[in-house]
Design a protein around this motif. Structure first.
Motif, PDB file in Angstrom:
ATOM      1  N   ARG A  45      43.680  36.045  33.518  1.00 44.99           N
ATOM      2  CA  ARG A  45      42.267  36.123  33.867  1.00 44.99           C
ATOM      3  C   ARG A  45      42.036  36.575  35.307  1.00 44.99           C
ATOM      4  O   ARG A  45      40.906  36.703  35.748  1.00 44.99           O
ATOM      5  CB  ARG A  45      41.575  34.775  33.662  1.00 44.99           C
ATOM      6  N   TYR A  46      43.118  36.799  36.052  1.00 44.13           N
ATOM      7  CA  TYR A  46      42.969  37.283  37.425  1.00 44.13           C
ATOM      8  C   TYR A  46      44.210  38.073  37.821  1.00 44.13           C
ATOM      9  O   TYR A  46      45.261  37.993  37.184  1.00 44.13           O
ATOM     10  CB  TYR A  46      42.750  36.121  38.402  1.00 44.13           C
ATOM     11  N   ASP A  47      44.067  38.844  38.880  1.00 44.21           N
ATOM     12  CA  ASP A  47      45.174  39.584  39.458  1.00 44.21           C
ATOM     13  C   ASP A  47      44.961  39.632  40.965  1.00 44.21           C
ATOM     14  O   ASP A  47      43.825  39.500  41.436  1.00 44.21           O
ATOM     15  CB  ASP A  47      45.236  40.996  38.882  1.00 44.21           C
ATOM     16  N   ILE A  48      46.033  39.811  41.689  1.00 48.39           N
ATOM     17  CA  ILE A  48      45.969  39.893  43.147  1.00 48.39           C
ATOM     18  C   ILE A  48      46.495  41.266  43.549  1.00 48.39           C
ATOM     19  O   ILE A  48      47.603  41.638  43.151  1.00 48.39           O
ATOM     20  CB  ILE A  48      46.824  38.788  43.814  1.00 48.39           C
ATOM     21  N   VAL A  68      36.460  40.191  42.919  1.00 49.79           N
ATOM     22  CA  VAL A  68      35.606  41.089  42.144  1.00 49.79           C
ATOM     23  C   VAL A  68      35.728  40.675  40.680  1.00 49.79           C
ATOM     24  O   VAL A  68      36.824  40.381  40.202  1.00 49.79           O
ATOM     25  CB  VAL A  68      36.040  42.563  42.324  1.00 49.79           C
ATOM     26  N   ARG A  69      34.602  40.634  39.993  1.00 51.95           N
ATOM     27  CA  ARG A  69      34.598  40.230  38.581  1.00 51.95           C
ATOM     28  C   ARG A  69      34.442  41.455  37.692  1.00 51.95           C
ATOM     29  O   ARG A  69      33.580  42.308  37.918  1.00 51.95           O
ATOM     30  CB  ARG A  69      33.470  39.245  38.316  1.00 51.95           C
ATOM     31  N   TYR A  70      35.280  41.516  36.681  1.00 52.27           N
ATOM     32  CA  TYR A  70      35.208  42.575  35.675  1.00 52.27           C
ATOM     33  C   TYR A  70      35.098  41.935  34.299  1.00 52.27           C
ATOM     34  O   TYR A  70      35.414  40.752  34.133  1.00 52.27           O
ATOM     35  CB  TYR A  70      36.467  43.458  35.715  1.00 52.27           C
ATOM     36  N   THR A  83      35.005  39.193  24.677  1.00 50.06           N
ATOM     37  CA  THR A  83      35.065  39.559  26.093  1.00 50.06           C
ATOM     38  C   THR A  83      35.203  38.306  26.960  1.00 50.06           C
ATOM     39  O   THR A  83      34.843  37.206  26.550  1.00 50.06           O
ATOM     40  CB  THR A  83      33.805  40.341  26.540  1.00 50.06           C
ATOM     41  N   TYR A  84      35.745  38.491  28.133  1.00 49.56           N
ATOM     42  CA  TYR A  84      35.928  37.393  29.080  1.00 49.56           C
ATOM     43  C   TYR A  84      35.824  37.951  30.497  1.00 49.56           C
ATOM     44  O   TYR A  84      35.921  39.153  30.710  1.00 49.56           O
ATOM     45  CB  TYR A  84      37.283  36.702  28.863  1.00 49.56           C
ATOM     46  N   ASP A  85      35.628  37.061  31.449  1.00 45.99           N
ATOM     47  CA  ASP A  85      35.593  37.459  32.846  1.00 45.99           C
ATOM     48  C   ASP A  85      37.017  37.612  33.349  1.00 45.99           C
ATOM     49  O   ASP A  85      37.869  36.742  33.124  1.00 45.99           O
ATOM     50  CB  ASP A  85      34.873  36.413  33.703  1.00 45.99           C
ATOM     51  N   PHE A  86      37.269  38.731  34.016  1.00 44.14           N
ATOM     52  CA  PHE A  86      38.555  38.997  34.653  1.00 44.14           C
ATOM     53  C   PHE A  86      38.283  39.156  36.145  1.00 44.14           C
ATOM     54  O   PHE A  86      37.381  39.898  36.533  1.00 44.14           O
ATOM     55  CB  PHE A  86      39.187  40.275  34.096  1.00 44.14           C
ATOM     56  N   HIS A 122      38.261  29.929  44.464  1.00 41.17           N
ATOM     57  CA  HIS A 122      37.025  30.575  43.997  1.00 41.17           C
ATOM     58  C   HIS A 122      37.154  30.949  42.520  1.00 41.17           C
ATOM     59  O   HIS A 122      36.253  30.654  41.717  1.00 41.17           O
ATOM     60  CB  HIS A 122      36.727  31.845  44.803  1.00 41.17           C
ATOM     61  N   VAL A 123      38.255  31.600  42.159  1.00 41.41           N
ATOM     62  CA  VAL A 123      38.448  32.023  40.761  1.00 41.41           C
ATOM     63  C   VAL A 123      38.403  30.806  39.838  1.00 41.41           C
ATOM     64  O   VAL A 123      37.716  30.830  38.811  1.00 41.41           O
ATOM     65  CB  VAL A 123      39.782  32.795  40.599  1.00 41.41           C
ATOM     66  N   LEU A 124      39.105  29.759  40.195  1.00 41.96           N
ATOM     67  CA  LEU A 124      39.106  28.541  39.390  1.00 41.96           C
ATOM     68  C   LEU A 124      37.684  28.004  39.232  1.00 41.96           C
ATOM     69  O   LEU A 124      37.262  27.644  38.132  1.00 41.96           O
ATOM     70  CB  LEU A 124      40.013  27.492  40.044  1.00 41.96           C
TER      71      LEU A 124
END
Length: 177
Positions: A45-48, A68-70, A83-86, A122-124
């Motif tokens: 659900r995230y990348d750095i 940034v949210r995709y 769909t989901y938030d990435f 923040h992502v969490l």
């Protein structure tokens, strides 16, 4: 913008290794603090990413990173309900390196530890709906204070050379003082 972005200072290959290793430590620290299993930790659900891998519109000036949210969707999914938030944590090499050149007491590894842990919190908080990604400016500033306090709580016990200088640098943001 591409011409301008190519002129921004990027991490060297050695610095990228430090960033990568330190980001893994930050992930472990945040994961352990919130007592989340690997399956709970939002999988993919995230990348750095660092400057070399950012798109033009992901580059900012001032902050050391941004989230940034995709909209994500599995490759073979056809329904909108899949769909989901990435989230993409975009580290701004040029801003980080600028601070390192201005403050000799701040070193890359503890600085990146703070930055990545902060952005992961923040992502969490977005994923758990503790904070709205599209909050007002005032709400975002309040959230920054909360996240800085959590970041300090998570990384302060870590024994890493140079961490005290980083914590001192961020002290103005931490509302828990």
């Amino acid at each position: 913008m591409l011409f301008f972005m190519n002129k921004l200072e990027k991490f060297s290959a050695d610095q990228i290794k430090i960033v990568s290793n330190t980001a893994a430590v930050a992930e472990d620290l945040v994961n352990n603090f919130y007592k989340m299993s690997q399956s709970q930790w939002f999988g993919k659900r995230y990348d750095i990413k660092t400057l070399a891998d950012l798109k033009d519109d992901e580059v900012i000036h001032g902050p050391f990173a941004q989230v940034v949210r995709y909209e994500g969707k599995k490759k073979d999914a056809t329904l909108g309900s899949s769909t989901y938030d990435f989230y993409k944590i975009c580290i701004q090499d040029h801003s980080v390196l600028s601070v390192l050149s201005q403050y000799s007491e701040i070193k890359l590894s503890p600085f990146i530890l703070y930055i990545v842990a902060h952005e992961l919190i923040h992502v969490l908080r977005f994923c758990k709906f503790f904070q709205n990604f599209d909050a007002s400016f005032h709400e975002k500033m309040e959230e920054e204070g909360r996240v800085h306090a959590q970041t300090r709580k998570i990384i302060e016990p870590v024994n890493i050379q140079g961490l005290k200088s980083v914590l001192k640098f961020y002290k103005r943001w931490d509302k828990s003082f």
